[in-house]
Write a protein that holds these residues in place. Structure first.
Motif, PDB file in Angstrom:
ATOM      1  N   VAL A  39       0.851  -1.182   0.000  1.00  0.00           N
ATOM      2  CA  VAL A  39       0.000   0.000   0.000  1.00  0.00           C
ATOM      3  C   VAL A  39       0.888   1.234   0.000  1.00  0.00           C
ATOM      4  O   VAL A  39       1.833   1.337   0.788  1.00  0.00           O
ATOM      5  CB  VAL A  39      -0.916   0.016   1.242  1.00  0.00           C
ATOM      6  CG1 VAL A  39      -1.719   1.314   1.300  1.00  0.00           C
ATOM      7  CG2 VAL A  39      -1.870  -1.183   1.219  1.00  0.00           C
ATOM      8  N   LYS A  40       0.628   2.160  -0.875  1.00  0.00           N
ATOM      9  CA  LYS A  40       1.413   3.392  -0.968  1.00  0.00           C
ATOM     10  C   LYS A  40       0.634   4.562  -0.371  1.00  0.00           C
ATOM     11  O   LYS A  40      -0.601   4.609  -0.441  1.00  0.00           O
ATOM     12  CB  LYS A  40       1.773   3.689  -2.430  1.00  0.00           C
ATOM     13  CG  LYS A  40       2.573   2.575  -3.132  1.00  0.00           C
ATOM     14  CD  LYS A  40       3.922   2.349  -2.489  1.00  0.00           C
ATOM     15  CE  LYS A  40       4.840   1.518  -3.382  1.00  0.00           C
ATOM     16  NZ  LYS A  40       4.358   0.132  -3.568  1.00  0.00           N
ATOM     17  N   ARG A  42      -5.304  -6.161   2.326  1.00  0.00           N
ATOM     18  CA  ARG A  42      -4.015  -5.516   2.140  1.00  0.00           C
ATOM     19  C   ARG A  42      -3.583  -4.921   3.476  1.00  0.00           C
ATOM     20  O   ARG A  42      -4.380  -4.778   4.395  1.00  0.00           O
ATOM     21  CB  ARG A  42      -4.077  -4.408   1.074  1.00  0.00           C
ATOM     22  CG  ARG A  42      -4.503  -4.873  -0.298  1.00  0.00           C
ATOM     23  CD  ARG A  42      -4.571  -3.699  -1.267  1.00  0.00           C
ATOM     24  NE  ARG A  42      -3.236  -3.180  -1.576  1.00  0.00           N
ATOM     25  CZ  ARG A  42      -3.021  -2.057  -2.260  1.00  0.00           C
ATOM     26  NH1 ARG A  42      -4.047  -1.322  -2.678  1.00  0.00           N
ATOM     27  NH2 ARG A  42      -1.790  -1.658  -2.519  1.00  0.00           N
ATOM     28  N   MET A  43      -2.321  -4.576   3.579  1.00  0.00           N
ATOM     29  CA  MET A  43      -1.805  -3.888   4.755  1.00  0.00           C
ATOM     30  C   MET A  43      -0.579  -3.085   4.330  1.00  0.00           C
ATOM     31  O   MET A  43      -0.057  -3.270   3.240  1.00  0.00           O
ATOM     32  CB  MET A  43      -1.473  -4.869   5.878  1.00  0.00           C
ATOM     33  CG  MET A  43      -0.399  -5.867   5.558  1.00  0.00           C
ATOM     34  SD  MET A  43      -0.370  -7.234   6.755  1.00  0.00           S
ATOM     35  CE  MET A  43      -1.720  -8.234   6.105  1.00  0.00           C
ATOM     36  N   LEU A  44      -0.146  -2.187   5.194  1.00  0.00           N
ATOM     37  CA  LEU A  44       1.006  -1.352   4.873  1.00  0.00           C
ATOM     38  C   LEU A  44       2.206  -1.875   5.638  1.00  0.00           C
ATOM     39  O   LEU A  44       2.195  -1.934   6.869  1.00  0.00           O
ATOM     40  CB  LEU A  44       0.733   0.109   5.232  1.00  0.00           C
ATOM     41  CG  LEU A  44       1.794   1.118   4.793  1.00  0.00           C
ATOM     42  CD1 LEU A  44       1.160   2.450   4.445  1.00  0.00           C
ATOM     43  CD2 LEU A  44       2.850   1.336   5.887  1.00  0.00           C
ATOM     44  N   ARG A  45       3.256  -2.269   4.910  1.00  0.00           N
ATOM     45  CA  ARG A  45       4.443  -2.836   5.535  1.00  0.00           C
ATOM     46  C   ARG A  45       5.588  -1.817   5.595  1.00  0.00           C
ATOM     47  O   ARG A  45       5.780  -1.050   4.656  1.00  0.00           O
ATOM     48  CB  ARG A  45       4.883  -4.086   4.764  1.00  0.00           C
ATOM     49  CG  ARG A  45       3.852  -5.187   4.821  1.00  0.00           C
ATOM     50  CD  ARG A  45       4.219  -6.386   3.974  1.00  0.00           C
ATOM     51  NE  ARG A  45       4.418  -6.048   2.576  1.00  0.00           N
ATOM     52  CZ  ARG A  45       3.427  -5.759   1.738  1.00  0.00           C
ATOM     53  NH1 ARG A  45       2.188  -5.742   2.152  1.00  0.00           N
ATOM     54  NH2 ARG A  45       3.674  -5.478   0.486  1.00  0.00           N
ATOM     55  N   ARG A  46       6.324  -1.838   6.700  1.00  0.00           N
ATOM     56  CA  ARG A  46       7.482  -0.953   6.883  1.00  0.00           C
ATOM     57  C   ARG A  46       8.649  -1.734   7.465  1.00  0.00           C
ATOM     58  O   ARG A  46       9.350  -1.252   8.355  1.00  0.00           O
ATOM     59  CB  ARG A  46       7.137   0.206   7.822  1.00  0.00           C
ATOM     60  CG  ARG A  46       6.260   1.287   7.219  1.00  0.00           C
ATOM     61  CD  ARG A  46       6.122   2.449   8.181  1.00  0.00           C
ATOM     62  NE  ARG A  46       7.373   3.134   8.401  1.00  0.00           N
ATOM     63  CZ  ARG A  46       7.765   4.230   7.747  1.00  0.00           C
ATOM     64  NH1 ARG A  46       6.986   4.753   6.824  1.00  0.00           N
ATOM     65  NH2 ARG A  46       8.920   4.781   8.021  1.00  0.00           N
ATOM     66  N   TYR A  87       1.214  -2.218   9.372  1.00  0.00           N
ATOM     67  CA  TYR A  87       0.141  -1.412   9.951  1.00  0.00           C
ATOM     68  C   TYR A  87      -1.149  -1.770   9.237  1.00  0.00           C
ATOM     69  O   TYR A  87      -1.206  -1.829   8.000  1.00  0.00           O
ATOM     70  CB  TYR A  87       0.442   0.079   9.782  1.00  0.00           C
ATOM     71  CG  TYR A  87       1.548   0.568  10.687  1.00  0.00           C
ATOM     72  CD1 TYR A  87       1.266   1.074  11.957  1.00  0.00           C
ATOM     73  CD2 TYR A  87       2.876   0.518  10.278  1.00  0.00           C
ATOM     74  CE1 TYR A  87       2.284   1.526  12.791  1.00  0.00           C
ATOM     75  CE2 TYR A  87       3.893   0.973  11.107  1.00  0.00           C
ATOM     76  CZ  TYR A  87       3.595   1.473  12.362  1.00  0.00           C
ATOM     77  OH  TYR A  87       4.595   1.909  13.182  1.00  0.00           O
ATOM     78  N   GLN A  88      -2.214  -2.006  10.023  1.00  0.00           N
ATOM     79  CA  GLN A  88      -3.486  -2.382   9.453  1.00  0.00           C
ATOM     80  C   GLN A  88      -4.635  -1.895  10.335  1.00  0.00           C
ATOM     81  O   GLN A  88      -4.468  -1.689  11.536  1.00  0.00           O
ATOM     82  CB  GLN A  88      -3.581  -3.893   9.276  1.00  0.00           C
ATOM     83  CG  GLN A  88      -3.153  -4.730  10.466  1.00  0.00           C
ATOM     84  CD  GLN A  88      -1.669  -5.020  10.446  1.00  0.00           C
ATOM     85  OE1 GLN A  88      -1.147  -5.558   9.494  1.00  0.00           O
ATOM     86  NE2 GLN A  88      -0.981  -4.653  11.526  1.00  0.00           N
ATOM     87  N   ARG A  89      -5.770  -1.721   9.712  1.00  0.00           N
ATOM     88  CA  ARG A  89      -6.960  -1.246  10.433  1.00  0.00           C
ATOM     89  C   ARG A  89      -7.422  -2.268  11.469  1.00  0.00           C
ATOM     90  O   ARG A  89      -7.961  -1.894  12.520  1.00  0.00           O
ATOM     91  CB  ARG A  89      -8.068  -0.971   9.418  1.00  0.00           C
ATOM     92  CG  ARG A  89      -9.351  -0.408   9.993  1.00  0.00           C
ATOM     93  CD  ARG A  89     -10.296  -0.040   8.863  1.00  0.00           C
ATOM     94  NE  ARG A  89     -11.597   0.396   9.316  1.00  0.00           N
ATOM     95  CZ  ARG A  89     -12.568   0.795   8.494  1.00  0.00           C
ATOM     96  NH1 ARG A  89     -12.341   0.798   7.184  1.00  0.00           N
ATOM     97  NH2 ARG A  89     -13.738   1.182   8.974  1.00  0.00           N
ATOM     98  N   SER A  90      -7.217  -3.551  11.172  1.00  0.00           N
ATOM     99  CA  SER A  90      -7.584  -4.619  12.089  1.00  0.00           C
ATOM    100  C   SER A  90      -6.490  -5.680  12.084  1.00  0.00           C
ATOM    101  O   SER A  90      -5.985  -6.038  11.006  1.00  0.00           O
ATOM    102  CB  SER A  90      -8.909  -5.259  11.681  1.00  0.00           C
ATOM    103  OG  SER A  90      -9.111  -6.501  12.344  1.00  0.00           O
ATOM    104  N   PRO A  91      -6.120  -6.235  13.244  1.00  0.00           N
ATOM    105  CA  PRO A  91      -5.122  -7.308  13.257  1.00  0.00           C
ATOM    106  C   PRO A  91      -5.551  -8.521  12.439  1.00  0.00           C
ATOM    107  O   PRO A  91      -4.698  -9.313  12.013  1.00  0.00           O
ATOM    108  CB  PRO A  91      -5.019  -7.667  14.748  1.00  0.00           C
ATOM    109  CG  PRO A  91      -5.474  -6.440  15.469  1.00  0.00           C
ATOM    110  CD  PRO A  91      -6.533  -5.845  14.602  1.00  0.00           C
ATOM    111  N   GLN A  92      -6.865  -8.675  12.203  1.00  0.00           N
ATOM    112  CA  GLN A  92      -7.344  -9.821  11.435  1.00  0.00           C
ATOM    113  C   GLN A  92      -6.774  -9.820  10.026  1.00  0.00           C
ATOM    114  O   GLN A  92      -6.612 -10.887   9.418  1.00  0.00           O
ATOM    115  CB  GLN A  92      -8.869  -9.822  11.395  1.00  0.00           C
ATOM    116  CG  GLN A  92      -9.474 -11.132  10.917  1.00  0.00           C
ATOM    117  CD  GLN A  92      -9.145 -12.297  11.835  1.00  0.00           C
ATOM    118  OE1 GLN A  92      -9.232 -12.165  13.068  1.00  0.00           O
ATOM    119  NE2 GLN A  92      -8.755 -13.435  11.266  1.00  0.00           N
TER     120      GLN A  92
END
Length: 470
Positions: A291-292, A394-398, A421-426
């Motif tokens: 995710v950008k 999807r999720m945002l990875r760092r 980082y994600q809106r939900s851990p699921q």
């Protein structure tokens, strides 16, 4: 207590990787999460062939020597600096705003270096003491991110008969894009029995802030797992990141104790379309489908906790999953190139999906080779981590690469420090469960794990997480 060794600060070039958890399911596996290519993490090295800080120092030395002979040395330095800027090298004077709607260090373009730390609150700490710690951390972080010392007087402006307010190793260094991001672990909210609710926060515990389930490849070490509080410091200069964690740890003395920490170099995902795709320690591009930050609709849908979600105090925040993934480097290095590419589902050079095209071509999982077999195996990392195999998740990875020396058998203690980082851990859980069949699991061991609720942005005059206490 984990004390991570300072190995990464001067390993300046690792800047490529695959993504592991979340964005699109591509080459980065990390056993962790799922994006398109995320075996390891997120890292961003010196991009586009830019000149590193150490290389620039060398250039200045060469320029000074040349000046003794003629003016050509200075011209060479100027040309090198211009080329570095044009190639997208990090600007050391860059400073990101600390205050805003969201905490910096999430959608911020991923920096070169990481120092991550997890803390346990001291048994004697009460609610007022916790608020005091968070207030002190906020005030210091607001200064540090702007290239200032933790307080006025700093390293050398105080009394000769008292310890300096700032440890001083960042004197003369610019902000270097430093971001400081805070998170809250489940321990902050008590054990759920009421008796351990010493901060009075049990009723405000996020329902989704639960320990992660056990996954394929887990070999978790308690000393590398969990934490009541976390701080993520990212910067383009390792000394700036280390200085931030060192001084925030010092501020916490008597209130919170460092549980474990991790240094990282070379981001393993890009969080902005302006960044080149980095590589992980398996040698594959990492973060192609992450995710950008420019994808605002996707960020809102997949990263930020909405005002309509529970609890309300976490609106504008996110959930952070941290996983320390040991890569069995020596075994991987003996695998044939063709097999490596089949395991990942992408070419090792260009990073293109094996179904054809270029790096950013969408994988075609129905494409078949001459024998009728899929060009991308159903068990390839790309296939298992792709949103199409995970309900669109999807999720945002760092994440970041790490090398912490070697173990007792002489093997590299190296791998991916995965951050998502994600809106939900699921979201992370779903992708990680999908990756149970990933052939890369043979070369990965998950040895550390933690999950944190990351509060929303901090307004001027507030402290981090203030809404939790009101």
């Amino acid at each position: 207590m984990r004390s991570s060794r300072r190995v990464f600060p001067f390993a300046q070039g690792v800047s490529d990787g695959t993504e592991t958890a979340g964005a699109n399911g591509n080459t980065r596996r990390g056993g962790d999460g799922g994006g398109d290519g995320d075996v390891g993490g997120d890292g961003d090295g010196v991009e586009g062939g830019g000149v590193s800080r150490r290389q620039l120092l060398g250039l200045f030395g060469a320029g000074a020597a040349g000046a003794a002979v003629g003016a050509a040395g200075g011209a060479s330095v100027a040309t090198a600096l211009a080329n570095a800027s044009a190639a997208g090298a990090p600007d050391p004077s860059r400073a990101y705003a600390f205050h805003g709607a969201h905490q910096a260090g999430i959608t911020t373009p991923a920096q070169d270096r990481l120092h991550f730390a997890a803390f346990d609150t001291d048994a004697s700490l009460d609610r007022d003491g916790l608020i005091g710690l968070l207030t002190d951390w906020t005030n210091a972080a607001a200064r540090l991110t702007q290239g200032l010392e933790v307080e006025e007087g700093g390293a050398v402006g105080g009394s000769d008969y008292a310890p300096p307010a700032d440890t001083g190793e960042a004197q003369g260094l610019p902000a270097s894009g430093l971001t400081i991001t805070f998170g809250f672990g489940s321990g902050l909210f008590g054990a759920g029995d009421g008796a351990s609710d010493r901060f009075g926060l049990a009723a405000r515990r996020p329902p989704l802030l639960e320990p992660l389930p056990r996954f394929q490849g887990d070999a978790l070490v308690p000393e590398l797992t969990g934490g009541d509080l976390c701080i993520q410091a990212c910067a383009d200069d390792p000394q700036v990141a280390v200085h931030a964690i060192r001084n925030l740890s010092r501020i916490a003395f008597g209130r919170a104790t460092l549980r474990w920490s991790q240094l990282g170099f070379g981001r393993t995902s890009s969080t902005s379309t302006a960044q080149a795709t980095p590589r992980n320690l398996f040698g594959f591009k990492d973060g192609t489908a992450n995710v950008k930050s420019e994808e605002q609709a996707a960020v809102d849908e997949h990263v930020w906790v909405a005002a309509s979600d529970e609890p309300a105090w976490l609106a504008g925040g996110s959930y952070l999953v941290a996983r320390r993934i040991r890569m069995i480097i020596e075994n991987w290095d003996r695998v044939q190139l063709g097999e490596q590419e089949q395991l990942v589902g992408r070419s090792k050079g260009a990073g293109a999906p094996l179904s054809g095209g270029t790096e950013f071509t969408e994988p075609d999982f129905s494409a078949e080779g001459p024998t009728g077999a899929p060009l991308i195996a159903p068990t390839a990392h790309v296939a298992l981590a792709h949103p199409s195999a995970n309900g669109g998740t999807r999720m945002l990875r760092r994440g970041y690469n790490f090398v912490d020396g070697n173990d007792a058998l002489g093997r590299l203690d190296a791998g991916l420090f995965f951050l998502s980082y994600q809106r939900s851990p699921q979201q992370f859980i779903d992708v990680q469960r999908s990756l149970a069949a990933d052939g890369l699991n043979e070369y990965l061991r998950h040895v550390g794990s933690a999950i944190f609720a990351v509060p929303g942005g901090i307004a001027e005059g507030e402290f981090v997480g203030q809404a939790l206490f009101t």
